[in-house]
Design a protein around this motif. Structure first.
Motif, PDB file in Angstrom:
ATOM      1  N   UNK A  87     -13.963  -4.028  54.428  1.00 57.74           N
ATOM      2  CA  UNK A  87     -14.332  -3.033  53.416  1.00 57.74           C
ATOM      3  C   UNK A  87     -14.702  -1.701  54.044  1.00 57.74           C
ATOM      4  N   UNK A  88     -15.478  -1.719  55.127  1.00 59.21           N
ATOM      5  CA  UNK A  88     -15.920  -0.481  55.757  1.00 59.21           C
ATOM      6  C   UNK A  88     -14.729   0.333  56.255  1.00 59.21           C
ATOM      7  N   UNK A  89     -13.798  -0.315  56.937  1.00 57.92           N
ATOM      8  CA  UNK A  89     -12.640   0.400  57.464  1.00 57.92           C
ATOM      9  C   UNK A  89     -11.713   0.866  56.337  1.00 57.92           C
ATOM     10  N   UNK A  90     -11.507   0.006  55.352  1.00 60.57           N
ATOM     11  CA  UNK A  90     -10.586   0.346  54.260  1.00 60.57           C
ATOM     12  C   UNK A  90     -11.088   1.528  53.445  1.00 60.57           C
ATOM     13  N   UNK A  91     -12.401   1.668  53.307  1.00 59.30           N
ATOM     14  CA  UNK A  91     -12.968   2.751  52.495  1.00 59.30           C
ATOM     15  C   UNK A  91     -13.341   3.978  53.315  1.00 59.30           C
ATOM     16  N   UNK A  92     -13.030   3.981  54.594  1.00 59.89           N
ATOM     17  CA  UNK A  92     -13.256   5.165  55.419  1.00 59.89           C
ATOM     18  C   UNK A  92     -14.639   5.277  56.030  1.00 59.89           C
ATOM     19  N   UNK A  93     -15.484   4.260  55.816  1.00 60.29           N
ATOM     20  CA  UNK A  93     -16.826   4.288  56.418  1.00 60.29           C
ATOM     21  C   UNK A  93     -16.832   3.336  57.609  1.00 60.29           C
ATOM     22  N   UNK A  94     -15.953   3.626  58.551  1.00 64.92           N
ATOM     23  CA  UNK A  94     -15.703   2.688  59.639  1.00 64.92           C
ATOM     24  C   UNK A  94     -16.876   2.563  60.609  1.00 64.92           C
ATOM     25  N   UNK A  95     -17.863   3.465  60.512  1.00 60.40           N
ATOM     26  CA  UNK A  95     -19.065   3.299  61.338  1.00 60.40           C
ATOM     27  C   UNK A  95     -19.848   2.045  60.952  1.00 60.40           C
ATOM     28  N   UNK A  96     -19.550   1.480  59.784  1.00 61.67           N
ATOM     29  CA  UNK A  96     -20.223   0.256  59.342  1.00 61.67           C
ATOM     30  C   UNK A  96     -19.409  -1.001  59.642  1.00 61.67           C
ATOM     31  N   UNK A  97     -18.287  -0.871  60.325  1.00 56.86           N
ATOM     32  CA  UNK A  97     -17.443  -2.026  60.631  1.00 56.86           C
ATOM     33  C   UNK A  97     -18.245  -3.060  61.414  1.00 56.86           C
ATOM     34  N   UNK A  98     -18.316  -4.295  60.930  1.00 58.22           N
ATOM     35  CA  UNK A  98     -19.107  -5.316  61.640  1.00 58.22           C
ATOM     36  C   UNK A  98     -18.498  -5.740  62.963  1.00 58.22           C
ATOM     37  N   UNK A  99     -17.212  -5.450  63.171  1.00 54.71           N
ATOM     38  CA  UNK A  99     -16.537  -5.844  64.411  1.00 54.71           C
ATOM     39  C   UNK A  99     -16.250  -4.650  65.312  1.00 54.71           C
ATOM     40  N   UNK A 100     -17.027  -3.579  65.169  1.00 59.64           N
ATOM     41  CA  UNK A 100     -16.804  -2.384  65.973  1.00 59.64           C
ATOM     42  C   UNK A 100     -17.080  -2.674  67.445  1.00 59.64           C
ATOM     43  N   UNK A 101     -16.266  -2.089  68.298  1.00 61.11           N
ATOM     44  CA  UNK A 101     -16.555  -2.011  69.730  1.00 61.11           C
ATOM     45  C   UNK A 101     -17.006  -0.583  70.000  1.00 61.11           C
ATOM     46  N   UNK A 102     -18.290  -0.426  70.310  1.00 64.36           N
ATOM     47  CA  UNK A 102     -18.798   0.909  70.623  1.00 64.36           C
ATOM     48  C   UNK A 102     -19.082   0.937  72.123  1.00 64.36           C
ATOM     49  N   UNK A 103     -18.231   1.656  72.839  1.00 59.49           N
ATOM     50  CA  UNK A 103     -18.342   1.686  74.291  1.00 59.49           C
ATOM     51  C   UNK A 103     -19.706   2.228  74.723  1.00 59.49           C
ATOM     52  N   UNK A 104     -20.386   1.475  75.566  1.00 66.00           N
ATOM     53  CA  UNK A 104     -21.729   1.702  76.137  1.00 66.00           C
ATOM     54  C   UNK A 104     -22.827   1.006  75.342  1.00 66.00           C
ATOM     55  N   UNK A 105     -22.512   0.482  74.150  1.00 60.72           N
ATOM     56  CA  UNK A 105     -23.488  -0.349  73.447  1.00 60.72           C
ATOM     57  C   UNK A 105     -23.274  -1.785  73.893  1.00 60.72           C
ATOM     58  N   UNK A 106     -24.295  -2.412  74.493  1.00 59.97           N
ATOM     59  CA  UNK A 106     -24.113  -3.761  75.029  1.00 59.97           C
ATOM     60  C   UNK A 106     -23.491  -4.691  73.990  1.00 59.97           C
ATOM     61  N   UNK A 107     -22.554  -5.554  74.451  1.00 58.24           N
ATOM     62  CA  UNK A 107     -22.186  -5.820  75.847  1.00 58.24           C
ATOM     63  C   UNK A 107     -21.056  -4.954  76.376  1.00 58.24           C
ATOM     64  N   UNK A 108     -20.522  -4.043  75.553  1.00 57.53           N
ATOM     65  CA  UNK A 108     -19.313  -3.317  75.951  1.00 57.53           C
ATOM     66  C   UNK A 108     -19.643  -2.177  76.914  1.00 57.53           C
ATOM     67  N   UNK A 109     -18.799  -2.052  77.928  1.00 57.40           N
ATOM     68  CA  UNK A 109     -19.022  -1.052  78.964  1.00 57.40           C
ATOM     69  C   UNK A 109     -18.634   0.338  78.461  1.00 57.40           C
ATOM     70  N   UNK A 110     -19.295   1.350  79.007  1.00 57.79           N
ATOM     71  CA  UNK A 110     -19.130   2.702  78.515  1.00 57.79           C
ATOM     72  C   UNK A 110     -18.048   3.498  79.210  1.00 57.79           C
ATOM     73  N   UNK A 111     -18.031   4.775  78.913  1.00 57.94           N
ATOM     74  CA  UNK A 111     -16.984   5.686  79.384  1.00 57.94           C
ATOM     75  C   UNK A 111     -17.420   6.526  80.583  1.00 57.94           C
ATOM     76  N   UNK A 112     -18.618   6.272  81.105  1.00 60.72           N
ATOM     77  CA  UNK A 112     -19.071   6.991  82.301  1.00 60.72           C
ATOM     78  C   UNK A 112     -18.481   6.286  83.523  1.00 60.72           C
ATOM     79  N   UNK A 113     -17.217   6.540  83.721  1.00 56.51           N
ATOM     80  CA  UNK A 113     -16.424   5.887  84.749  1.00 56.51           C
ATOM     81  C   UNK A 113     -15.271   6.822  85.093  1.00 56.51           C
ATOM     82  N   UNK A 114     -14.585   6.562  86.198  1.00 55.98           N
ATOM     83  CA  UNK A 114     -13.466   7.452  86.559  1.00 55.98           C
ATOM     84  C   UNK A 114     -12.232   7.163  85.713  1.00 55.98           C
ATOM     85  N   UNK A 115     -11.889   5.877  85.564  1.00 51.88           N
ATOM     86  CA  UNK A 115     -10.701   5.496  84.804  1.00 51.88           C
ATOM     87  C   UNK A 115     -11.135   4.592  83.652  1.00 51.88           C
TER      88      UNK A 115
END
Length: 385
Positions: free
Chosen positions: A135-163
């Motif tokens: 529902x969140x993605x379909x209605x354009x409020x994708x910040x509420x997606x329950x399956x979001x991968x937000x880089x740097x929010x644990x456990x996902x690694x962030x973008x402060x890297x070379x590659x």
């Protein structure tokens, strides 16, 4: 499982890095070659250090980026020093930092046609599932997606890297006149723009901004571009209010003195504004500051809370009720990056002065210590490569 059929959490699983034979924590003072994929990581022991990671090949729909500029966010420092934000974002292993980034395309995966090697992009760090069943993605409020991968929010690694490996559809093209540094600042600008949009700020609205940290200052620049007048900004530190005055000479500043009541602070704010205000953008998340914002509002006003704070807080319920003051909140942002880039490219918002300190990627640990130390006077610390 084929990559295109796997979910984002599987595709970007941190185990692929942590269990890779090339992953290692660098020794203090070690200077790896410029070809090494180094990154700044924190862990449950509240250590911040450099690591060396594998350079992963882009799969279908992915792009490999050389990250050229990354800003240190307050959440990065918080994860390092406190190990968690709330109950759902907890550092349980080595975790990569950074989500305010821009870079250059160095390789594209199968099926990627919109990007080519050398393209300059801003990196949107929150990647939702984008499934029609969501529902969140379909209605354009994708910040509420329950399956979001937000880089740097644990456990996902962030973008402060070379590659960094990223899905092609969550990159935004940078015009020639927008630098990598400005491109990375489009992330906090997206936060401010989402707040202004959802708070329904209108031309000529009298506005209070609580907190002159990076988000408060970017909100100040955005609100001025949107036509708010007058604007009052508050902070505990005179140096930050002086910085705000340099950014927007017409802003009115109020120094918050410890030990004074929220009602007394509100009286000072209303005096500075020439009367009660219609809207507050609360950028601290501190309970006493929220109270001050509430008592500064006119009848029918709105306090829009962008900042994050304690899990539970007390609000002056009957004052809100008797004065029909609305209180609203924000969680990240959605659909703001294209607008942020247009505003920067068009010269309506100049975010360059916000960067007060610059470090190389090899010196990222020193950069974190500067960002975490208020006596250093940093507004936005950037790491560039």
């Amino acid at each position: 499982m084929a990559q295109q059929e796997a979910g984002n959490a599987e595709i970007y699983s941190p185990r692929k890095v942590l269990e890779h034979p090339e992953f290692r924590i660098l020794a203090d003072g070690e200077k790896p070659p410029k070809t090494a994929n180094i990154a700044a990581f924190y862990n449950p022991a509240h250590e911040i250090h450099l690591v060396e990671k594998p350079i992963l090949k882009p799969g279908p729909g992915q792009v490999l980026l050389h990250v050229r500029a990354t800003g240190i966010c307050g959440s990065d420092v918080h994860f390092w020093q406190h190990g968690r934000i709330g109950d759902s974002m907890v550092v349980t292993d080595e975790c990569g930092s950074g989500h305010e980034s821009a870079g250059e395309v160095v390789e594209v995966g199968e099926g990627v046609t919109q990007w080519k090697v050398g393209d300059r992009v801003a990196i949107e760090a929150g990647v939702p599932c984008s499934q029609p069943s969501c529902d969140a993605c379909r209605t354009g409020r994708y910040n509420a997606c329950p399956d979001v991968v937000f880089f740097s929010t644990p456990p996902f690694h962030g973008t402060l890297t070379r590659w960094h490996l990223h899905p092609a559809q969550w990159l935004h093209r940078l015009p020639d006149e927008v630098s990598f540094e400005e491109g990375s600042l489009c992330e906090p600008l997206a936060v401010a723009l989402a707040g202004i949009e959802r708070a329904n700020l209108r031309l000529g609205d009298p506005l209070l901004i609580c907190g002159a940290g990076p988000i408060g200052l970017i909100s100040l620049l955005s609100a001025r571009a949107a036509g708010a007048e007058p604007i009052v900004i508050t902070d505990l530190f005179q140096s930050r209010l002086d910085f705000a005055k340099k950014l927007v000479p017409g802003v009115r500043t109020v120094l918050i003195e410890r030990g004074t009541t929220s009602k007394d602070q509100a009286a000072q704010i209303k005096a500075a504004a020439g009367g009660p205000l219609k809207l507050a953008l609360e950028c601290t998340g501190v309970e006493s500051s929220v109270h001050t914002a509430i008592y500064s509002m006119a009848f029918g006003g709105k306090v829009f809370i962008i900042g994050v704070g304690k899990s539970e807080q007390l609000f002056p319920f009957m004052h809100l009720s008797a004065n029909e003051i609305d209180v609203s909140f924000q969680y990240r942002y959605a659909n703001q990056y294209p607008k942020a880039i247009r505003l920067v490219a068009g010269g309506l918002i100049d975010i360059k002065p916000l960067v007060t300190h610059r470090f190389s990627l090899e010196d990222a640990v020193a950069a974190f210590h500067v960002a975490a130390d208020p006596s250093q006077g940093a507004i936005k610390v950037q790491i560039q490569d």
